[in-house]
Structure formats: structure tokens, C-alpha cells
Design an enzyme around this catalytic site. Structure first.
Site, PDB file in Angstrom:
ATOM      1  N   LYS A  54       0.844  -1.202   0.000  1.00 29.06           N
ATOM      2  CA  LYS A  54       0.000   0.000   0.000  1.00 29.06           C
ATOM      3  C   LYS A  54       0.883   1.256   0.000  1.00 29.06           C
ATOM      4  O   LYS A  54       0.604   2.230  -0.709  1.00 29.06           O
ATOM      5  CB  LYS A  54      -0.926  -0.018   1.224  1.00 29.06           C
ATOM      6  CG  LYS A  54      -2.005  -1.105   1.109  1.00 29.06           C
ATOM      7  CD  LYS A  54      -2.668  -1.453   2.418  1.00 29.06           C
ATOM      8  CE  LYS A  54      -3.585  -2.660   2.247  1.00 29.06           C
ATOM      9  NZ  LYS A  54      -4.166  -3.160   3.493  1.00 29.06           N
ATOM     10  N   GLN A  98      -4.084  -1.825   9.879  1.00 27.24           N
ATOM     11  CA  GLN A  98      -3.969  -3.159   9.290  1.00 27.24           C
ATOM     12  C   GLN A  98      -4.495  -4.209  10.267  1.00 27.24           C
ATOM     13  O   GLN A  98      -4.047  -4.288  11.408  1.00 27.24           O
ATOM     14  CB  GLN A  98      -2.499  -3.438   8.921  1.00 27.24           C
ATOM     15  CG  GLN A  98      -2.301  -4.713   8.140  1.00 27.24           C
ATOM     16  CD  GLN A  98      -2.966  -4.682   6.763  1.00 27.24           C
ATOM     17  OE1 GLN A  98      -2.907  -3.704   6.038  1.00 27.24           O
ATOM     18  NE2 GLN A  98      -3.660  -5.767   6.405  1.00 27.24           N
ATOM     19  N   ASP A 121     -10.908   2.542   4.319  1.00 24.89           N
ATOM     20  CA  ASP A 121     -11.196   1.106   4.209  1.00 24.89           C
ATOM     21  C   ASP A 121     -12.704   0.859   4.154  1.00 24.89           C
ATOM     22  O   ASP A 121     -13.147  -0.240   3.806  1.00 24.89           O
ATOM     23  CB  ASP A 121     -10.631   0.365   5.437  1.00 24.89           C
ATOM     24  CG  ASP A 121      -9.335  -0.370   5.111  1.00 24.89           C
ATOM     25  OD1 ASP A 121      -9.102  -0.644   3.916  1.00 24.89           O
ATOM     26  OD2 ASP A 121      -8.580  -0.683   6.043  1.00 24.89           O
TER      27      ASP A 121
END
Ligand SMILES: NC(=O)c1ccc[n+]([C@@H]2O[C@H](COP(=O)([O-])OP(=O)(O)OC[C@H]3O[C@@H](n4cnc5c(N)ncnc54)[C@H](OP(=O)(O)O)[C@@H]3O)[C@@H](O)[C@H]2O)c1
Length: 295
Positions: A54, A98, A121
Site C-alpha cells: 500500500k 492493518q 477502508d
């Protein structure tokens, strides 16, 4: 019939090209550089690899990435404080924690500290709630299902009126995928570990999205001829011909499904590249919104 491969790398590359152009414009015209903060707790190799990819994508597209590697034994209070600081930082447009977090941490509380406008997200209950309602727009949609939708659209298949079967009902993939297809006026069946007669249900589907995490589970004999098959699964199998001794396969038995489907995604090279591209798109959107350029 041999299915046409849906090239996720190529679709993602096209999207990233457009994102890069928008980033350049945002920087030159408004002095704003989209910024993504990645919070990585602990040393899980898979999580480290995901975060690294990412950050690499941010660098490629001219975005800022703010890496926050934190020790596995960080306290809930300290982690919360760090995420709250990112929430206040105007250079940070998107925050990604994460997952999974170590067991002593309460992921829901930590994710709850991410403001909805930085929830790139799309995991916040407010964004998920809006996605699950009629005529409500979430600020962000989870990246993997959003990427799957783009891949389905790339085939030119008519989604409206199609029968779609989504295998898996996770908050991250299956459920948002089903809602996205429903909002496109497909007729949805959501299958899970307690579903009966799964092959028969899959056989009725014009669109199949498999997100269950079971190696080559969906068989070609279950696929309706000409269907679009999107394989989200990432499963490792031993492979002595590889240096690493393993390779990745999906939730669909690719060879048998390819012989029947109209379109199919490979693993790797299908959904995976789209997930990162959609994260970059969401981060750009967050920055454009913060600059007052879009709603
Ligand atoms: N390519 C990407 O970028 C990407 C991104 C995210 C995830 N993934 C991959 O996608 C897969 C799914 O991820 P996830 O996070 O959604 O997994 P998850 O949270 O473990 O959910 C799995 C889902 O599959 C269902 N399931 C399990 N066994 C089944 C069976 N035999 N028949 C029908 N349904 C079954 C489960 O049903 P119950 O609800 O009844 O337990 C559950 O809803 C994994 O392989 C993951 O690595 C890939």
C-alpha cells in the site's frame, strides 16, 4: 467455451493512471497531496507485506504515506492515542489500521477512532450502515468488493436484473459485495458455511463472487455456462517448482471453471491488484473532499 480472463492488473493499471493524473492536478492547482496513514501493529509477515504494498502504491501515484509501525505489545490506550493524533492531522486524509490486531487490542474501539471522512477502508459502522440502506451514500465502500464490482463492470455484463451469488458473508468482502450488487439491481443470494445445496444455487448465477477462503472449493460443474466468476480467495498451496515452495490459488477451481464461465479472474492477478487501486482511489476521494472539491 473457454472463459475470457479478467485482467485485474490491467484494469488496476488504468485506474491508477487516472488517479495519478488527479493527484498531479490536486497538487498543482490546490497544493494538496493526498496522504494515507498506515498503522501496523506487530510483525506479522503477511500484514507487513500488505502495508508495504500500500505504501509502494502511494509512492507510485505521488501520494504521501505515513507509516506507523508499532510494537505488538502496545497498550490499547497508546494505540488509541496514536490513531486519534492521525485523526486530527490535516495532512492525513485516510487512515488504515492493518487487521488483524493482536488479541489484547479491541479492534472495534480502535477502528471507531477513525473519523468517517478518513475511513478509506470503509469499515466504519456508519459507512457500512449507509451502504446497507436504500438511497444512502456511504462516504467509502470497502476496497475489495468495490474492486470486484469494477472487474464485473469491465466485462460489459449487464448487472441489472442478473442473478448474483456471493459466497461468504464477511463484513470486509461478502456483505458489502452483496449490497453493491443489490444497489446495481442484481438479484442476490448470499451463501455461507451453513447454506444447503450450494452447487445448485451457484448454477443459477449469472455472476458468482467467491470469498470464502477455501482452496479451489467452487467447481466448474457448478458454474452456469457464460457466467462471470470473480475469485476473491487467496489460499497458499505447496508447490515444489517455486523457490518459496508454495503458490497462491483462489476459492474457485480455475481450470474446470474456466472451461464453462464467460469471464473469470485469475489468482493471483485478478482481485488483488484492484483492492490496492481502490484504496488509492478512496484516499484520493478523501483528499478531494477535504479540499471541498467533491461532496
Ligand atoms: N484479493 C484480496 O484483495 C482479498 C481481500 C480480502 C480477502 N481476501 C480473501 O478472500 C477470502 C475471504 O476473505 P474474508 O475476509 O471474507 O473471510 P472470512 O471473514 O473468513 O469469511 C469467510 C466466509 O466464507 C464462508 N464460508 C466458509 N466456508 C464455507 C463453505 N464451505 N461454504 C460456503 N461458505 C463458506 C463463511 O461463512 P460463515 O459466515 O457461516 O462462517 C464466511 O462468511 C480469503 O481467502 C481472503 O484471504 C482477498
Amino acid at each position: 467455451m473457454t472463459a475470457t480472463l479478467i485482467d485485474g492488473k490491467a484494469v488496476a493499471a488504468d485506474l491508477k493512471q487516472k488517479i495519478q493524473e488527479n493527484v498531479t492536478y490536486l497538487k498543482s492547482e490546490y497544493g494538496v497531496t493526498p496522504g494515507l496513514a498506515t498503522v501496523l501493529v506487530g510483525e506479522r509477515p503477511d500484514s507487513k507485506a500488505y502495508v508495504a504494498s500500500k505504501q509502494k502504491a502511494c509512492a507510485e501515484l505521488g501520494m504521501n504515506s505515513y507509516g506507523l509501525p508499532l510494537p505488538a505489545d502496545i497498550s490499547q490506550h497508546e494505540l488509541l492515542t496514536q490513531v486519534q493524533a492521525l485523526a486530527r492531522d490535516s495532512n492525513v486524509h485516510g487512515i488504515l489500521v492493518q487487521l488483524p490486531l493482536p488479541e489484547h487490542l479491541d479492534a472495534e474501539t480502535i477502528l471507531g477512532a477513525i473519523p468517517i471522512e478518513k475511513d478509506v477502508d470503509g469499515f466504519s459502522p456508519l459507512n457500512v450502515g449507509r451502504l446497507s440502506m436504500k438511497n444512502r451514500e456511504p462516504l467509502f465502500v470497502p476496497c475489495t468488493p468495490l474492486g470486484c464490482l469494477r472487474l464485473i463492470e469491465s466485462t460489459g455484463t449487464q448487472i441489472e436484473g442478473a442473478r448474483a451469488v456471493v459466497l461468504g458473508r464477511s463484513n470486509i468482502v461478502g456483505l458489502p459485495m452483496a449490497f453493491l450488487l443489490l444497489h446495481r439491481n442484481a438479484t442476490i443470494t448470499i451463501c455461507h458455511s451453513r447454506t444447503r445445496d450450494l452447487p445448485d444455487l451457484v448454477r443459477q448465477a449469472d455472476i458468482v463472487v467467491a470469498a470464502i477462503g477455501k482452496t479451489r472449493f467452487v467447481q466448474g460443474s457448478w458454474i452456469k455456462p457464460g457466467a462471470v466468476v470473480i475469485d476473491v480467495g487467496i489460499n497458499e498451496i505447496p508447490d515444489a517448482t517455486k523457490k518459496s515452495g508454495k503458490r497462491l490459488v483462489g476459492d474457485v477451481d480455475f481450470d474446470s471453471a474456466q472451461a464453462v464461465a464467460g469471464f473469470i479472474t485469475p489468482v493471483p492477478g485478478g482481485v488483488g491488484p484492484m483492492t490496492i487501486a481502490m484504496l488509492m482511489q478512496n484516499t484520493l476521494t478523501a483528499a478531494q473532499r477535504a479540499a471541498g472539491l467533491i461532496k
